[in-house]
Motif scaffolding. Structure first.
Motif, PDB file in Angstrom:
ATOM      1  N   GLY A 130      -3.084  32.581  -7.467  1.00 34.48           N
ATOM      2  CA  GLY A 130      -3.934  31.431  -7.741  1.00 34.48           C
ATOM      3  C   GLY A 130      -3.910  30.409  -6.629  1.00 34.48           C
ATOM      4  N   THR A 131      -4.486  29.257  -6.944  1.00 37.30           N
ATOM      5  CA  THR A 131      -4.605  28.163  -5.992  1.00 37.30           C
ATOM      6  C   THR A 131      -3.800  26.961  -6.462  1.00 37.30           C
ATOM      7  OG1 THR A 131      -6.829  28.890  -5.378  1.00 37.30           O
ATOM      8  CG2 THR A 131      -6.245  26.618  -4.834  1.00 37.30           C
ATOM      9  N   MET A 132      -3.014  26.431  -5.543  1.00 37.59           N
ATOM     10  CA  MET A 132      -2.264  25.208  -5.802  1.00 37.59           C
ATOM     11  C   MET A 132      -3.034  24.059  -5.172  1.00 37.59           C
ATOM     12  SD  MET A 132       1.590  26.392  -4.988  1.00 37.59           S
ATOM     13  CE  MET A 132       2.349  25.274  -6.142  1.00 37.59           C
ATOM     14  N   GLU A 133      -3.197  22.981  -5.931  1.00 35.76           N
ATOM     15  CA  GLU A 133      -3.842  21.792  -5.394  1.00 35.76           C
ATOM     16  C   GLU A 133      -2.860  20.633  -5.479  1.00 35.76           C
ATOM     17  OE1 GLU A 133      -7.806  18.992  -5.742  1.00 35.76           O
ATOM     18  OE2 GLU A 133      -7.719  20.858  -6.868  1.00 35.76           O
ATOM     19  N   PHE A 134      -2.636  19.995  -4.346  1.00 34.09           N
ATOM     20  CA  PHE A 134      -1.726  18.866  -4.220  1.00 34.09           C
ATOM     21  C   PHE A 134      -2.567  17.602  -4.087  1.00 34.09           C
ATOM     22  CE2 PHE A 134       0.139  22.661  -2.593  1.00 34.09           C
ATOM     23  CZ  PHE A 134       1.482  22.603  -2.898  1.00 34.09           C
ATOM     24  N   GLN A 158       0.864  -1.169   0.000  1.00 37.03           N
ATOM     25  CA  GLN A 158       0.000   0.000   0.000  1.00 37.03           C
ATOM     26  C   GLN A 158       0.902   1.221   0.000  1.00 37.03           C
ATOM     27  OE1 GLN A 158      -2.972   0.418   3.052  1.00 37.03           O
ATOM     28  NE2 GLN A 158      -3.949   2.090   1.974  1.00 37.03           N
ATOM     29  N   ILE A 159       1.077   1.794  -1.191  1.00 37.85           N
ATOM     30  CA  ILE A 159       1.934   2.964  -1.342  1.00 37.85           C
ATOM     31  C   ILE A 159       1.174   4.071  -2.051  1.00 37.85           C
ATOM     32  CG2 ILE A 159       4.022   1.532  -1.505  1.00 37.85           C
ATOM     33  CD1 ILE A 159       4.104   2.369  -4.523  1.00 37.85           C
ATOM     34  N   ILE A 160       1.696   5.258  -1.913  1.00 35.95           N
ATOM     35  CA  ILE A 160       1.228   6.358  -2.745  1.00 35.95           C
ATOM     36  C   ILE A 160       2.025   6.237  -4.031  1.00 35.95           C
ATOM     37  CG2 ILE A 160       1.241   8.862  -3.041  1.00 35.95           C
ATOM     38  CD1 ILE A 160       0.703   9.013  -0.026  1.00 35.95           C
ATOM     39  N   ASN A 161       1.327   6.073  -5.146  1.00 40.79           N
ATOM     40  CA  ASN A 161       2.033   5.832  -6.409  1.00 40.79           C
ATOM     41  C   ASN A 161       2.038   7.037  -7.344  1.00 40.79           C
ATOM     42  OD1 ASN A 161      -0.506   5.659  -7.901  1.00 40.79           O
ATOM     43  ND2 ASN A 161      -0.755   3.679  -6.901  1.00 40.79           N
ATOM     44  N   LYS A 162       1.284   8.078  -7.011  1.00 39.74           N
ATOM     45  CA  LYS A 162       1.227   9.258  -7.874  1.00 39.74           C
ATOM     46  C   LYS A 162       1.078  10.500  -7.010  1.00 39.74           C
ATOM     47  CE  LYS A 162       0.673  10.974 -12.127  1.00 39.74           C
ATOM     48  NZ  LYS A 162       1.734  10.907 -13.105  1.00 39.74           N
ATOM     49  N   PHE A 163       1.838  11.537  -7.376  1.00 40.84           N
ATOM     50  CA  PHE A 163       1.769  12.831  -6.710  1.00 40.84           C
ATOM     51  C   PHE A 163       1.652  13.879  -7.811  1.00 40.84           C
ATOM     52  CE2 PHE A 163       4.319  16.509  -4.952  1.00 40.84           C
ATOM     53  CZ  PHE A 163       3.346  16.959  -4.082  1.00 40.84           C
ATOM     54  N   VAL A 164       0.604  14.705  -7.753  1.00 45.61           N
ATOM     55  CA  VAL A 164       0.365  15.702  -8.796  1.00 45.61           C
ATOM     56  C   VAL A 164       0.077  17.047  -8.132  1.00 45.61           C
ATOM     57  CG1 VAL A 164      -1.121  16.376 -10.728  1.00 45.61           C
ATOM     58  CG2 VAL A 164      -0.620  13.962 -10.335  1.00 45.61           C
ATOM     59  N   VAL A 165       0.657  18.097  -8.702  1.00 42.84           N
ATOM     60  CA  VAL A 165       0.381  19.457  -8.231  1.00 42.84           C
ATOM     61  C   VAL A 165      -0.146  20.264  -9.414  1.00 42.84           C
ATOM     62  CG1 VAL A 165       1.313  21.527  -7.144  1.00 42.84           C
ATOM     63  CG2 VAL A 165       2.275  19.282  -6.575  1.00 42.84           C
ATOM     64  N   THR A 166      -1.276  20.933  -9.193  1.00 52.07           N
ATOM     65  CA  THR A 166      -1.819  21.822 -10.221  1.00 52.07           C
ATOM     66  C   THR A 166      -1.804  23.247  -9.672  1.00 52.07           C
ATOM     67  OG1 THR A 166      -4.109  21.549  -9.475  1.00 52.07           O
ATOM     68  CG2 THR A 166      -3.319  20.035 -11.193  1.00 52.07           C
ATOM     69  N   PHE A 167      -1.732  24.194 -10.592  1.00 56.81           N
ATOM     70  CA  PHE A 167      -1.826  25.613 -10.238  1.00 56.81           C
ATOM     71  C   PHE A 167      -2.878  26.213 -11.143  1.00 56.81           C
ATOM     72  CE2 PHE A 167      -0.449  30.104 -10.493  1.00 56.81           C
ATOM     73  CZ  PHE A 167      -0.583  30.407  -9.149  1.00 56.81           C
ATOM     74  N   ASN A 168      -3.941  26.745 -10.533  1.00 63.66           N
ATOM     75  CA  ASN A 168      -5.077  27.281 -11.287  1.00 63.66           C
ATOM     76  C   ASN A 168      -5.601  26.261 -12.296  1.00 63.66           C
ATOM     77  OD1 ASN A 168      -5.072  29.655  -9.872  1.00 63.66           O
ATOM     78  ND2 ASN A 168      -3.839  30.758 -11.358  1.00 63.66           N
ATOM     79  N   GLY A 169      -5.650  24.992 -11.849  1.00 62.39           N
ATOM     80  CA  GLY A 169      -6.228  23.934 -12.670  1.00 62.39           C
ATOM     81  C   GLY A 169      -5.305  23.316 -13.701  1.00 62.39           C
ATOM     82  N   ASP A 208      -2.454   3.231  -3.770  1.00 61.13           N
ATOM     83  CA  ASP A 208      -2.679   2.033  -4.588  1.00 61.13           C
ATOM     84  C   ASP A 208      -4.157   1.668  -4.726  1.00 61.13           C
ATOM     85  OD1 ASP A 208      -0.116   1.348  -5.405  1.00 61.13           O
ATOM     86  OD2 ASP A 208       0.258   0.014  -3.714  1.00 61.13           O
ATOM     87  N   ASP A 209      -4.916   1.868  -3.652  1.00 63.55           N
ATOM     88  CA  ASP A 209      -6.332   1.484  -3.695  1.00 63.55           C
ATOM     89  C   ASP A 209      -7.218   2.556  -4.334  1.00 63.55           C
ATOM     90  OD1 ASP A 209      -6.564   3.448  -1.750  1.00 63.55           O
ATOM     91  OD2 ASP A 209      -7.160   2.063  -0.147  1.00 63.55           O
ATOM     92  N   GLY A 210      -6.597   3.609  -4.870  1.00 62.30           N
ATOM     93  CA  GLY A 210      -7.352   4.673  -5.538  1.00 62.30           C
ATOM     94  C   GLY A 210      -7.725   5.832  -4.638  1.00 62.30           C
ATOM     95  N   THR A 211      -7.457   5.710  -3.347  1.00 61.23           N
ATOM     96  CA  THR A 211      -7.763   6.794  -2.421  1.00 61.23           C
ATOM     97  C   THR A 211      -6.931   8.022  -2.784  1.00 61.23           C
ATOM     98  OG1 THR A 211      -8.226   5.218  -0.652  1.00 61.23           O
ATOM     99  CG2 THR A 211      -7.794   7.498   0.013  1.00 61.23           C
ATOM    100  N   LYS A 212      -7.578   9.177  -2.781  1.00 62.27           N
ATOM    101  CA  LYS A 212      -6.892  10.437  -3.072  1.00 62.27           C
ATOM    102  C   LYS A 212      -6.881  11.306  -1.830  1.00 62.27           C
ATOM    103  CE  LYS A 212      -7.915  10.602  -7.980  1.00 62.27           C
ATOM    104  NZ  LYS A 212      -8.490  11.378  -9.079  1.00 62.27           N
TER     105      LYS A 212
END
Length: 108
Positions: A85-89, A46-57, A94-98
């Motif tokens: 703007g807004t940054m979203e992290f 059970q790992i975090i497999n993806k990390f994404v940062v958006t800025f203003n979408g 692994d189980d799809g939890t965000k």
């Protein structure tokens, strides 16, 4: 496993064109699936497999993580402040939890 807890540090304000540092950390065991419990049974991965940062979408940073990433992964990176703007992290397990966290940045 306990619920993951994300933490981020973004300056509240910056001058236009300034390069700022953004820091993120998420409390997460990052279980690789290679270890066994006290009874000798494999502990499921059970790992975090993806990390994404958006800025203003718009996506401007992402990382794909593997089982070798340590528990409580920390990530720091830089960005040139060009507009408010807004940054979203977002961290994806692994189980799809965000897990998400948002921070605002004011550029003057």
């Amino acid at each position: 496993m306990a619920v993951a807890k994300p933490r981020v540090k973004v300056p509240k304000s910056a001058s236009k064109g300034e390069i700022i540092e953004i820091k993120s950390l998420i409390s997460h065991a990052m279980e690789s699936g290679q270890r066994k419990d006290k009874q000798g049974k494999p502990i499921p991965r059970q790992i975090i497999n993806k990390f994404v940062v958006t800025f203003n979408g718009k996506e401007f940073f992402s990382a794909d993580w593997a089982p070798a990433v340590a528990a409580n992964p920390y990530m720091a990176f830089h960005m040139r402040a060009s507009e408010s703007g807004t940054m979203e992290f977002t961290w994806v397990d692994d189980d799809g939890t965000k897990y998400t966290e948002k921070k605002d940045l004011k550029v003057s």
